[in-house]
Motif scaffolding. Structure first.
Motif, short mmCIF file in Angstrom:
data_model
loop_
_atom_site.label_atom_id
_atom_site.label_comp_id
_atom_site.label_asym_id
_atom_site.label_seq_id
_atom_site.Cartn_x
_atom_site.Cartn_y
_atom_site.Cartn_z
N TYR A 103 4.85 -6.40 -1.70
CA TYR A 103 3.76 -5.62 -2.31
C TYR A 103 2.43 -6.37 -2.22
CZ TYR A 103 0.89 -3.19 -5.69
OH TYR A 103 -0.15 -2.51 -6.29
N GLY A 107 -0.40 -5.09 0.31
CA GLY A 107 -1.65 -4.67 -0.33
C GLY A 107 -2.84 -5.48 0.16
N TRP A 110 -3.58 -4.35 3.70
CA TRP A 110 -4.05 -2.96 3.70
C TRP A 110 -5.52 -2.86 3.30
CZ3 TRP A 110 -5.91 0.13 -0.26
CH2 TRP A 110 -6.03 1.49 0.04
N GLN A 111 -5.92 -3.65 2.29
CA GLN A 111 -7.27 -3.54 1.76
C GLN A 111 -8.32 -4.16 2.69
OE1 GLN A 111 -7.89 -5.95 -1.75
NE2 GLN A 111 -7.10 -7.77 -0.75
N TYR A 131 10.18 1.43 0.00
CA TYR A 131 9.75 1.85 -1.34
C TYR A 131 8.41 1.21 -1.71
CZ TYR A 131 14.79 2.94 -1.73
OH TYR A 131 16.07 3.40 -1.53
N VAL A 132 8.28 -0.07 -1.38
CA VAL A 132 7.04 -0.78 -1.70
C VAL A 132 5.85 -0.09 -1.03
CG1 VAL A 132 5.76 -2.89 -1.11
CG2 VAL A 132 7.98 -3.05 -2.25
N GLU A 134 5.67 3.07 0.03
CA GLU A 134 5.45 4.38 -0.61
C GLU A 134 4.70 4.23 -1.93
OE1 GLU A 134 9.87 5.51 -0.45
OE2 GLU A 134 8.88 7.46 -0.43
N GLY A 135 5.15 3.26 -2.73
CA GLY A 135 4.53 3.04 -4.04
C GLY A 135 3.09 2.59 -3.91
N LEU A 136 2.85 1.72 -2.94
CA LEU A 136 1.48 1.22 -2.74
C LEU A 136 0.55 2.36 -2.33
CD1 LEU A 136 -0.06 -1.66 -2.40
CD2 LEU A 136 0.05 -1.07 0.01
N ARG A 138 0.85 5.49 -2.93
CA ARG A 138 0.67 6.39 -4.06
C ARG A 138 -0.33 5.82 -5.05
NH1 ARG A 138 4.60 10.14 -7.47
NH2 ARG A 138 5.48 10.67 -5.45
N PHE A 139 -0.19 4.52 -5.33
CA PHE A 139 -1.09 3.89 -6.30
C PHE A 139 -2.50 3.79 -5.75
CE2 PHE A 139 -3.00 0.09 -8.31
CZ PHE A 139 -3.04 0.56 -9.61
N ALA A 140 -2.62 3.44 -4.47
CA ALA A 140 -3.95 3.27 -3.88
C ALA A 140 -4.67 4.61 -3.79
CB ALA A 140 -3.83 2.64 -2.49
N GLY A 141 -3.91 5.68 -3.60
CA GLY A 141 -4.51 7.00 -3.57
C GLY A 141 -5.37 7.23 -2.33
N ARG B 114 -6.84 8.98 -14.05
CA ARG B 114 -7.86 8.34 -13.21
C ARG B 114 -9.26 8.83 -13.53
NH1 ARG B 114 -5.39 5.84 -8.09
NH2 ARG B 114 -3.17 6.00 -8.50
N PHE B 139 -8.88 -3.96 -6.47
CA PHE B 139 -7.95 -3.35 -5.50
C PHE B 139 -7.99 -1.83 -5.60
CE2 PHE B 139 -3.66 -1.88 -4.25
CZ PHE B 139 -3.72 -2.26 -2.91
N TRP B 247 5.43 6.93 -11.18
CA TRP B 247 6.12 5.87 -10.46
C TRP B 247 5.63 4.52 -10.97
CZ3 TRP B 247 6.78 6.31 -4.46
CH2 TRP B 247 7.55 7.44 -4.17
N ALA B 251 7.08 -0.34 -6.49
CA ALA B 251 8.32 0.43 -6.38
C ALA B 251 9.31 -0.40 -5.57
CB ALA B 251 8.03 1.77 -5.70
#
Lengths: 411, 411
Positions: A103, A107, A110-111, A131-132, A134-136, A138-141, B114, B139, B247, B251
């Motif tokens: 993660y 992250g 990615w940033q 999963y990591v 997918e979760g990232l 989703r959180f980053a949007g 958000r 982030f 979530w 994840a």
């Protein structure tokens, strides 16, 4: 025709013979081929951990931070592993677990360029890796997204201009297929894409060459072939060209430029150490250090020779002894495409794996029909391979695996 | 006038007397008042960890996952702690470290709305708490931001309509000042703001009442008053009303609805357990479990009585024995405002703390001039407090702390 004498001849010229004696002998007469699950325990690991508990925790308490090397261990261990994964000494850090490091580093990568918000990975990557991501996303949007490829040949087309990070497991946990890391890094670089490699099913089994192949980032677990024990810290690698480009995603006090200044605002440490988060796992790090002290003495070329030799003997023996009972090697036969373990299929694989346990061979089963023999070059011998295959043959020949007590299969 | 006899009388009626004997006696004749740094070691912790290493790692290897309760421990430990922090049994989880759990839970809370992207915290929150918020806002990007208040009375004005999360330490690590958790939760709720409490300097010292006060989220470390050892897992709490709303930020496979199905896409476990990430720290969890087995037997009201009693005796003795040597209690004198430790200032605090070490009292120093005595009700007695203050008096009366060897102050 390979026989026991041949295996013993190979063992006699094994450059890692002495290393093998630095691991604890288990209580039972068992061959452990689960280096891909939990690796062998260094002989001094238990006494080292006990000493930390008694002298560090019971007696020193908070003075332990000053008396011992607790705060240095995360990067000292990284130095000890570096040559095994082809990294610069200062570019590897041990901390947290694999999922968390994936993660953090995904992250971070990615940033670095938010105009390329897509992460490319494999549909059949190890679950936690997927999963990591997918979760990232989703959180980053926003436009963050995960794109999955089904087969290797789809990679080229997937790396379009919106892709920021290519996120792969170097070795597939099911098939043991190994990517050509150099070729993939070159392709990614040509497309302006950063690479992040999960080396969990490779490091400590086959030599990894992160810097030589131009990898940008890597993560790997400590408990499999690296022999750090259940719950060992994981490692992470950041190429020097990226180390000071951004804040870590999880900005914690252990990654602060001056941790004990208790400054009110964050300023990252230089280099890979900024990815340290909170208090390191002192007990787990001591156990991992026992293994790292062994790795310091393992030459990269010896690891390469032995893993290849063990793999080739194993594959030949599986065919020679068990082919007639329905065993088919499913992992790559071309060694350059093979990862840490050798996998083979059998219609009754789950029950065979259980029966093997009773016959003193610890391996691992993956649905639907594959048994994996993890090849841990520091801990097993060619004779071990011979014994394991002999026992497998016995299980198959007698068909004892069909007995009802082997019907319940553990994962 | 408090004397040793009075302290012994209080110890004779101490309901936690028997609990104290379940901790290991250190090798030296030392009073440990660093429960706010690294708590005492349970007497059976070392043998339990050794057993896991020999039977679990050395012998069982991958079979350990089936033979032992390794995968259950994270939430079993949460059940054992729940009454101490006023939580429902299923609402607490042990995993990862404090910094990581702060990140996970702050991110989880932040993403729930958000349109309220601001996080409010204190300028003098514990450093890692602040860093985590700064890193998260950076982030997350967009309008995410951290707003800091300098003093408690600024809280009301800070909670404007753009605030999503109020993120505080229940007890200040320097001053030991305790927030009125119920009042703050009520204010936040009235403003539509979620609360996240770091209880690291409270849990295991003073009773915490998360559910009773309506707290939304909490995190705390395991190695201070909870006595889980250096590098212990941290805990996290999510109120049931929020557990299934989103979530987790990280994840991982251990938080998947069906971890061993190896499903290709993520689906979170129900409840707080979705915040599990990767492989749990097996050694650290065993040590923490030794402490949790003690906490299961600690009644909340006994903890409350003893911490208050120890604190009041300590504060009275500091004034009575050491007031004339320049000692001034800096932590709140009103017990309802006090957290886990008692702090006092002295012009030579750093050197006094070092001299105390040589005189068999382990405490901790915080710049510029404060010494902290951590009050761990499960591990220390009123007589311990008497002995510690007597030794402090001796250090001050003889002015031995002025000797050059105490000039170098460790943090």
């Amino acid at each position: 025709m390979i026989d026991l004498a041949h295996c013993r001849t190979l063992d006699a010229r094994d450059p890692l013979r002495a290393v093998r004696d630095r691991f604890a002998r288990p209580a039972e007469d068992t061959v452990y081929l689960d280096g891909n699950s939990i690796g062998a325990m260094p002989a001094d690991a238990a006494s080292r951990v006990e000493r930390v508990m008694l002298e560090g925790w019971r007696d020193a308490r908070r003075r332990g931070w000053n008396r011992f090397d607790w705060l240095e261990k995360p990067w000292r261990m990284g130095e000890g592993l570096a040559h095994i994964v082809g990294a610069g000494k200062g570019d590897v850090l041990f901390c947290d677990n694999t999922t968390i490091n994936l993660y953090k580093i995904l992250g971070y990568a990615w940033q670095l360029d938010r105009t390329r918000p897509v992460i490319v990975t494999e549909a059949h990557n190890f679950p936690t890796d997927t999963y990591v991501a997918e979760g990232l996303a989703r959180f980053a949007g926003g436009a963050a997204a995960v794109r999955r490829i089904d087969r290797p040949h789809e990679l080229d087309a997937a790396l379009s201009g919106d892709v920021g990070v290519l996120y792969l497991s170097y070795v597939d946990y099911r098939t043991s297929r190994r990517w050509n890391m150099a070729a993939v890094n070159e392709l990614a670089r040509a497309r302006g894409v950063l690479t992040l490699w999960d080396c969990s099913h490779a490091a400590g089994a086959i030599p990894v060459d992160l810097e030589g192949t131009g990898a940008d980032f890597a993560v790997g677990c400590g408990y499999k072939y690296l022999c750090g024990g259940p719950g060992a810290p994981a490692w992470l690698y950041v190429h020097p060209r990226h180390q000071d480009r951004a804040w870590p995603v999880i900005a914690g006090w252990m990654g602060h430029a001056d941790v004990f200044a208790f400054a009110p605002t964050y300023e990252p440490l230089r280099g890979v150490r900024r990815h340290q988060t909170g208090t390191p796992g002192i007990l787990a790090n001591e156990a991992m250090s026992a293994a790292i002290d062994i790795w310091r003495d393992v030459r990269r070329e010896d690891l390469a020779w032995k893993h290849r030799s063990l793999s080739e003997v194993l594959i030949a023996l599986l065919e020679q002894e068990c082919g007639k009972f329905g065993v088919r090697v499913t992992s790559p036969l071309d060694y350059d495409e093979q990862g840490g373990h050798v996998g083979f299929s059998h219609p009754g694989a789950g029950s065979v794996c259980e029966a093997l346990l009773e016959h003193g061979v610890v391996s691992s089963f993956r649905k639907p029909d594959v048994i994996r023999f993890g090849i841990s070059p520091v801990a097993i011998s060619h004779e071990d391979v011979w014994v394991a295959v002999s026992r497998l043959r016995q299980v198959l020949e007698t068909e004892i695996w069909r007995e009802p007590r082997f019907a319940k299969v553990s994962v």
